[in-house]
Write an enzyme that holds these catalytic residues in place. Structure first.
Site, PDB file in Angstrom:
ATOM      1  N   ALA A 112       0.870  -1.186   0.000  1.00 49.83           N
ATOM      2  CA  ALA A 112       0.000   0.000   0.000  1.00 49.83           C
ATOM      3  C   ALA A 112       0.909   1.239   0.000  1.00 49.83           C
ATOM      4  CB  ALA A 112      -0.969  -0.002   1.174  1.00 49.83           C
ATOM      5  N   HIS A 135       6.820   5.939   1.588  1.00 52.07           N
ATOM      6  CA  HIS A 135       7.674   4.791   1.259  1.00 52.07           C
ATOM      7  C   HIS A 135       8.685   5.162   0.167  1.00 52.07           C
ATOM      8  CE1 HIS A 135       3.895   2.668   2.666  1.00 52.07           C
ATOM      9  NE2 HIS A 135       4.808   2.084   3.427  1.00 52.07           N
ATOM     10  N   LEU A 174       1.557  10.980   5.915  1.00 51.09           N
ATOM     11  CA  LEU A 174       1.104   9.930   4.997  1.00 51.09           C
ATOM     12  C   LEU A 174       1.115   8.594   5.722  1.00 51.09           C
ATOM     13  CD1 LEU A 174       2.757  10.691   1.540  1.00 51.09           C
ATOM     14  CD2 LEU A 174       0.642  11.547   2.525  1.00 51.09           C
ATOM     15  N   SER A 175       0.077   7.811   5.475  1.00 49.91           N
ATOM     16  CA  SER A 175      -0.032   6.478   6.076  1.00 49.91           C
ATOM     17  C   SER A 175      -0.890   5.628   5.164  1.00 49.91           C
ATOM     18  CB  SER A 175      -0.700   6.574   7.457  1.00 49.91           C
ATOM     19  OG  SER A 175      -1.147   5.288   7.870  1.00 49.91           O
TER      20      SER A 175
END
Ligand code: PAF
Length: 276
Positions: A32, A37, A184-185
């Site tokens: 995801a 990332h 962000l997650s």
């Protein structure tokens, strides 16, 4: 980008990456993937390493009532992002590859794992430490990259690497945020439009608490809790701790302000550094 699903293939692929003496960096993820990332991948690439990313939704770090079954798994979009950011090798083991029948080992890092999210999510950091140890042993990287957004996770891994003489460099990468400040997650997709609008109260509360702490104002904790409640959050904790041990903050040492709070069914975490 080569993609491998089984350990013997991973070993061969990493050996081939190392063939010309290159250094190998690992970016462990649960997929995801988002810009947070990609900041890890970009930081690894900037250090000139060959990049191995892993995607494994690790069942051992989810509690019985947590979101393991609904955790997002957009595999094709993840692969496209990794290719676009120059990842060399993607390690995507299945649950049976990671935890074959008879698997019985648990890695537990006491102290730094115990409070904060460790108290709110019993067993979570054992699950993280166990899978990260396995990922390190599988890939044998020279360095590994983790986001500062999961600050307690980063502290647990640093402690574990030091205690077990794992001999690799752990690099923490600053949190990437939306324009309004929300970290962000992968779990932000659970937020309804209304929850998403109110979620910005978490980074704003932390920023105001940071200002108040650094100004020496004693009422910061009550004010921060009230601000989260007013935005509709149920706060798990907002705590000022020593940045390395996550225990009581020590005068003159780096400090960190960490918070976890639920909005609807979604649990968000965030943190900021605080001047010593
Ligand atoms: O931060 C994550 O995505 C996970 O906790 C990690 C480090 C990949 C271990 O499963």
């Amino acid at each position: 980008m080569q993609i491998v699903h089984h350990l013997p293939d991973l070993r061969r692929a990493v050996a081939s990456l190392r063939g010309d003496g290159a250094r190998v960096a690992l970016v462990p993820t649960m997929g995801a993937l988002h810009a947070g990332h990609m900041a890890l991948v970009d930081a690894a690439r900037a250090m000139g390493a060959k990049i191995v990313a892993s995607i494994f939704v690790n069942p051992k770090q989810f509690g019985p009532n947590e979101d393991l079954s609904r955790y997002p798994r957009p595999a094709e979009a993840d692969k496209a992002l990794l290719i676009a950011h120059g990842c060399d090798l993607l390690w995507m083991p299945g649950v049976d590859d990671m935890y074959p029948a008879g698997f019985a080992t648990n890695v537990s890092v006491s102290g730094v794992s115990d409070g904060l999210d460790g108290a709110a999510r019993p067993g979570h950091f054992d699950g993280v430490a166990t899978v990260v140890t396995k990922l390190f042993n599988q890939v044998r990287p020279d360095s590994a990259f983790f986001g500062e957004k999961d600050f307690q996770q980063l502290a647990v891994i640093r402690r574990m690497v030091a205690d077990l003489d794992l001999g690799l460099e752990i690099v923490g990468v600053p949190t990437v945020r939306e324009a309004d400040g929300l970290a962000l997650s992968s779990r932000n997709i659970y937020l309804s439009p209304d929850e998403r609008a109110r979620a910005v109260a978490l980074p704003r509360t932390l920023a105001e608490a940071k200002r108040a702490i650094e100004a020496g104002e004693p009422g910061w904790h009550a004010a921060a809790m009230a601000s989260l409640i007013q935005a509709g959050f149920v706060a798990d904790y907002i705590s000022l701790v020593d940045a390395a041990t996550l225990g009581d903050s020590v005068p003159g040492q780096p400090r960190r302000l960490l918070a976890a709070a639920r909005i609807g069914t979604t649990r968000l975490i965030d943190n900021l550094d605080i001047a010593p």
